[in-house]
Design a protein around this motif. Structure first.
Motif, PDB file in Angstrom:
ATOM      1  N   ALA A   1      41.081   7.313  19.791  1.00 40.65           N
ATOM      2  CA  ALA A   1      40.728   6.255  20.739  1.00 40.65           C
ATOM      3  C   ALA A   1      41.904   6.011  21.677  1.00 40.65           C
ATOM      4  O   ALA A   1      43.061   6.088  21.276  1.00 40.65           O
ATOM      5  CB  ALA A   1      40.363   4.978  19.994  1.00 40.65           C
TER       6      ALA A   1
ATOM      7  N   ARG B   1      42.065   3.047  23.248  1.00 46.29           N
ATOM      8  CA  ARG B   1      42.363   1.649  22.987  1.00 46.29           C
ATOM      9  C   ARG B   1      41.284   1.050  22.093  1.00 46.29           C
ATOM     10  O   ARG B   1      40.178   1.594  21.974  1.00 46.29           O
ATOM     11  CB  ARG B   1      42.456   0.844  24.293  1.00 46.29           C
ATOM     12  CG  ARG B   1      41.167   0.726  25.075  1.00 46.29           C
ATOM     13  CD  ARG B   1      41.387  -0.026  26.393  1.00 46.29           C
ATOM     14  NE  ARG B   1      40.130  -0.254  27.113  1.00 46.29           N
ATOM     15  CZ  ARG B   1      39.604   0.603  27.983  1.00 46.29           C
ATOM     16  NH1 ARG B   1      40.207   1.753  28.216  1.00 46.29           N
ATOM     17  NH2 ARG B   1      38.465   0.312  28.604  1.00 46.29           N
TER      18      ARG B   1
ATOM     19  N   GLU C   1      39.189  -2.577  21.438  1.00 48.91           N
ATOM     20  CA  GLU C   1      38.814  -3.839  22.062  1.00 48.91           C
ATOM     21  C   GLU C   1      38.099  -4.731  21.058  1.00 48.91           C
ATOM     22  O   GLU C   1      37.450  -4.232  20.122  1.00 48.91           O
ATOM     23  CB  GLU C   1      37.916  -3.602  23.275  1.00 48.91           C
ATOM     24  CG  GLU C   1      38.622  -2.906  24.418  1.00 48.91           C
ATOM     25  CD  GLU C   1      37.729  -2.746  25.630  1.00 48.91           C
ATOM     26  OE1 GLU C   1      38.273  -2.463  26.716  1.00 48.91           O
ATOM     27  OE2 GLU C   1      36.491  -2.902  25.499  1.00 48.91           O
TER      28      GLU C   1
ATOM     29  N   TRP D   1      35.055  -9.244  25.484  1.00 44.91           N
ATOM     30  CA  TRP D   1      35.801  -8.037  25.141  1.00 44.91           C
ATOM     31  C   TRP D   1      37.197  -8.075  25.755  1.00 44.91           C
ATOM     32  O   TRP D   1      37.347  -8.239  26.966  1.00 44.91           O
ATOM     33  CB  TRP D   1      35.061  -6.794  25.608  1.00 44.91           C
ATOM     34  CG  TRP D   1      33.816  -6.507  24.831  1.00 44.91           C
ATOM     35  CD1 TRP D   1      32.536  -6.609  25.263  1.00 44.91           C
ATOM     36  CD2 TRP D   1      33.748  -6.086  23.470  1.00 44.91           C
ATOM     37  NE1 TRP D   1      31.653  -6.276  24.255  1.00 44.91           N
ATOM     38  CE2 TRP D   1      32.376  -5.957  23.137  1.00 44.91           C
ATOM     39  CE3 TRP D   1      34.691  -5.817  22.484  1.00 44.91           C
ATOM     40  CZ2 TRP D   1      31.941  -5.554  21.888  1.00 44.91           C
ATOM     41  CZ3 TRP D   1      34.259  -5.421  21.225  1.00 44.91           C
ATOM     42  CH2 TRP D   1      32.913  -5.290  20.936  1.00 44.91           C
TER      43      TRP D   1
ATOM     44  N   ARG E   1      35.531  -2.480  18.862  1.00 42.65           N
ATOM     45  CA  ARG E   1      35.043  -1.169  19.280  1.00 42.65           C
ATOM     46  C   ARG E   1      36.205  -0.297  19.728  1.00 42.65           C
ATOM     47  O   ARG E   1      37.257  -0.791  20.138  1.00 42.65           O
ATOM     48  CB  ARG E   1      34.019  -1.303  20.408  1.00 42.65           C
ATOM     49  CG  ARG E   1      34.588  -1.857  21.705  1.00 42.65           C
ATOM     50  CD  ARG E   1      33.487  -2.147  22.721  1.00 42.65           C
ATOM     51  NE  ARG E   1      34.020  -2.583  24.014  1.00 42.65           N
ATOM     52  CZ  ARG E   1      33.282  -2.982  25.053  1.00 42.65           C
ATOM     53  NH1 ARG E   1      31.950  -2.982  24.928  1.00 42.65           N
ATOM     54  NH2 ARG E   1      33.849  -3.339  26.184  1.00 42.65           N
TER      55      ARG E   1
ATOM     56  N   ILE F   1      37.520   2.627  22.401  1.00 40.65           N
ATOM     57  CA  ILE F   1      37.267   3.122  23.758  1.00 40.65           C
ATOM     58  C   ILE F   1      37.997   4.450  23.948  1.00 40.65           C
ATOM     59  O   ILE F   1      39.205   4.544  23.689  1.00 40.65           O
ATOM     60  CB  ILE F   1      37.735   2.114  24.819  1.00 40.65           C
ATOM     61  CG1 ILE F   1      37.066   0.754  24.604  1.00 40.65           C
ATOM     62  CG2 ILE F   1      37.473   2.650  26.223  1.00 40.65           C
ATOM     63  CD1 ILE F   1      35.568   0.754  24.798  1.00 40.65           C
ATOM     64  N   LYS F   2      37.250   5.475  24.394  1.00 39.27           N
ATOM     65  CA  LYS F   2      37.814   6.790  24.698  1.00 39.27           C
ATOM     66  C   LYS F   2      37.303   7.224  26.069  1.00 39.27           C
ATOM     67  O   LYS F   2      36.083   7.219  26.303  1.00 39.27           O
ATOM     68  CB  LYS F   2      37.415   7.813  23.621  1.00 39.27           C
ATOM     69  CG  LYS F   2      38.006   9.202  23.826  1.00 39.27           C
ATOM     70  CD  LYS F   2      39.501   9.222  23.604  1.00 39.27           C
ATOM     71  CE  LYS F   2      40.072  10.631  23.702  1.00 39.27           C
ATOM     72  NZ  LYS F   2      41.539  10.645  23.564  1.00 39.27           N
TER      73      LYS F   2
ATOM     74  N   ASN G   1      37.317   5.618  28.767  1.00 39.46           N
ATOM     75  CA  ASN G   1      36.640   4.464  29.364  1.00 39.46           C
ATOM     76  C   ASN G   1      35.186   4.317  28.932  1.00 39.46           C
ATOM     77  O   ASN G   1      34.381   3.675  29.622  1.00 39.46           O
ATOM     78  CB  ASN G   1      36.729   4.498  30.889  1.00 39.46           C
ATOM     79  CG  ASN G   1      38.148   4.272  31.373  1.00 39.46           C
ATOM     80  OD1 ASN G   1      38.861   3.411  30.842  1.00 39.46           O
ATOM     81  ND2 ASN G   1      38.562   5.047  32.365  1.00 39.46           N
ATOM     82  N   ALA G   2      34.845   4.887  27.777  1.00 34.71           N
ATOM     83  CA  ALA G   2      33.503   4.713  27.220  1.00 34.71           C
ATOM     84  C   ALA G   2      33.626   4.344  25.748  1.00 34.71           C
ATOM     85  O   ALA G   2      34.595   4.710  25.069  1.00 34.71           O
ATOM     86  CB  ALA G   2      32.695   5.995  27.378  1.00 34.71           C
ATOM     87  N   VAL G   3      32.625   3.616  25.262  1.00 28.46           N
ATOM     88  CA  VAL G   3      32.614   3.235  23.856  1.00 28.46           C
ATOM     89  C   VAL G   3      32.445   4.485  23.006  1.00 28.46           C
ATOM     90  O   VAL G   3      31.560   5.315  23.256  1.00 28.46           O
ATOM     91  CB  VAL G   3      31.491   2.225  23.563  1.00 28.46           C
ATOM     92  CG1 VAL G   3      31.435   1.898  22.075  1.00 28.46           C
ATOM     93  CG2 VAL G   3      31.700   0.952  24.376  1.00 28.46           C
ATOM     94  N   SER G   4      33.298   4.636  22.000  1.00 29.35           N
ATOM     95  CA  SER G   4      33.257   5.797  21.113  1.00 29.35           C
ATOM     96  C   SER G   4      32.853   5.339  19.722  1.00 29.35           C
ATOM     97  O   SER G   4      33.552   4.568  19.083  1.00 29.35           O
ATOM     98  CB  SER G   4      34.635   6.467  21.072  1.00 29.35           C
ATOM     99  OG  SER G   4      34.654   7.518  20.133  1.00 29.35           O
TER     100      SER G   4
END
Length: 481
Positions: free
Chosen positions: A54, A56, A58, A74, A102, A104-105, A107-110
């Protein structure tokens, strides 16, 4: 179904297990209450494991309906989590929440969003005292408002006395106490570390929740049949004889020490609520005061927090009386009450507790000492009044006391290359040379001659199997490579 089709199905299931990404939050846990500061906020630490790489992590906080709190949408918890471990902190307002986290990878939820319910920021108390604080001399009173507030009154339930809790009583070893898994303070619950029943503290918590609209969590070190002198001596390794209190394990003070070591770092603490006095009637007032001060000092030393607050109940009556000498040769007076009043007036960070001497014989059993159900109801109300400073408006407890805040240490990042040193469970640190549990960033080698059993969710970057991996019914292997 043919063997070949069964094998294909098994491989499909394993492939799904290997690819699925997951977040596990290890702290906070459901029903925790973290002590708030005097600005109605707490810095809430959040830590756990993430199986997928990831950029980041959130987090958001969703207030539960009618339970206070301020929503946080978030927000960043941590950039670039390392070794499959994330750790961060968010300032949260008093109330109770469901939190979601969650990964983020790009800029999308992973992967999936993980949720932890009933995370509280509120008030945490440690109870101390004798049998009128521990209970058992009349049936425990119920909550006064049905289901309206009681779900926000929490504790660590001690469980079956004849299990590991019994081992704690016969050793003083806090490792035998229940792990940090808060629960609602239920009809059959005890209050860790030392009490086997709810007593009137459920009602007390309910009344505080009603007044403050924040959750409450209780620990209890109360010990029936004890007094301040024994609490002092056990704290300072001064031997004494007692019919059932085991000094050799440093009871009764061991309960306070166990709470300080095992639980309070997770939650913080507003204050110790102490109800001693009636069993000290034969002590000199000056000695009672000295011993009480030394117990307070010891608790502050062992928490490493010199401002730890204590609330001292006015408590010593039997048949509405409590007389004795302040010192050898002095005249008879209300010596214990004088000592309690002087502690509040003179000792820093000591506050006026419940006025339990107001509970007369209509609130006590035939022994004129122990509370009946009427007395329990009054005690709950008097402790509420004390917390709200209605019995001492000149020294406001909630705005003047300096709460001890939770201290959650950053997690240790597991080694990247891990090998088994013996057969055992994957989730047993003793199985591995790092003395840790593998994470998604770990290359894991099961050494020749070793069998490693998996029963539940496990994480790794990849697995080099030179021995045997045994997949139990609930095995879910999550690889990041």
């Amino acid at each position: 179904m043919t063997f070949f089709r069964k094998l294909l199905l098994l491989l499909a299931v394993l492939a799904g297990n290997l690819c699925y990404a997951q977040i596990v939050v290890t702290y906070p846990v459901p029903r925790i209450v973290v002590q708030r500061n005097n600005s109605n906020q707490a810095l809430l630490y959040v830590t756990g494991r993430v199986s997928q790489p990831a950029d980041r992590m959130e987090i958001r906080f969703i207030p539960r309906a009618g339970e206070g709190g301020t929503a946080i949408d978030w927000t960043l918890l941590q950039n670039q989590p390392t070794g499959g471990i994330f750790y961060g902190a968010v300032t949260v307002t008093g109330g109770r929440y469901d939190l979601e986290i969650r990964a983020i990878k790009n800029n999308a939820v992973s992967g999936a969003v993980t949720r932890v319910e009933k995370v509280g920021v509120g008030e945490v108390f440690l109870i101390a005292g004798h049998s009128n604080a521990a209970g058992g001399y009349s049936p425990t009173i119920d909550y006064a408002y049905g289901d309206q507030y009681k779900d926000r009154v929490n504790t660590i339930h001690v469980g079956d006395y004849y299990g590991t809790w019994d081992k704690y009583w016969n050793s003083g070893d806090p490792s035998f106490l229940p792990s940090f898994q808060p629960t609602q303070l239920c009809d059959t619950c005890g209050i860790a570390p030392g009490v086997s029943m709810r007593w009137f503290w459920g009602r007390t918590g309910e009344l505080i929740v009603k007044n403050l609209n924040v959750p409450v969590l209780f620990y209890s070190s109360a010990f029936g049949g004890t007094n301040i002198e024994q609490l002092y001596k056990s704290a300072y390794d001064i031997p004494f004889d007692h019919g059932f209190v085991k000094y050799e394990y440093r009871f009764p003070y061991t309960h306070i020490r166990a709470a300080i070591k095992k639980y309070i770092p997770f939650t913080g603490l507003r204050a110790v609520l102490c109800g001693h006095g009636v069993n000290d009637r034969n002590n000199y007032g000056q000695d009672f005061k000295f011993q009480y001060e030394k117990v307070i000092d010891k608790s502050r030393e062992e928490t490493g927090y010199p401002d730890l607050a204590w609330m001292v109940a006015t408590e010593c009556y039997i048949n509405g009386e409590c007389w004795g000498q302040w010192a050898p040769g002095s005249s008879v007076e209300r010596h214990i009450t004088r000592a309690q009043d002087e502690l509040v007036a003179q000792k820093p960070e000591v506050y006026k507790g419940a006025q339990l001497n107001l509970i007369l014989n209509d609130g006590r059993n035939e022994d004129a000492l122990h509370f009946n159900q009427t007395g329990q109801s009054k005690a709950a109300e008097y402790w509420r009044q004390a917390v709200m400073s209605e019995n001492n408006p000149s020294k406001n407890f909630l705005t003047s006391s300096k709460p001890l805040m939770a201290k959650v240490q950053p997690p240790v990042i597991p080694a990247f290359n891990i090998a088994s040193v013996q057969s055992g469970d994957w989730d047993n640190a003793a199985t591995w040379d790092c003395k840790c549990i593998p994470s998604y960033a770990s290359t894991v080698t099961v050494s020749a001659g070793h069998t490693v059993a998996i029963d539940g969710n496990v994480f790794a970057r990849n697995i080099i199997n030179r021995g045997k991996v045994e997949y139990k019914t609930k095995a879910v292997v999550q690889l990041s490579q």
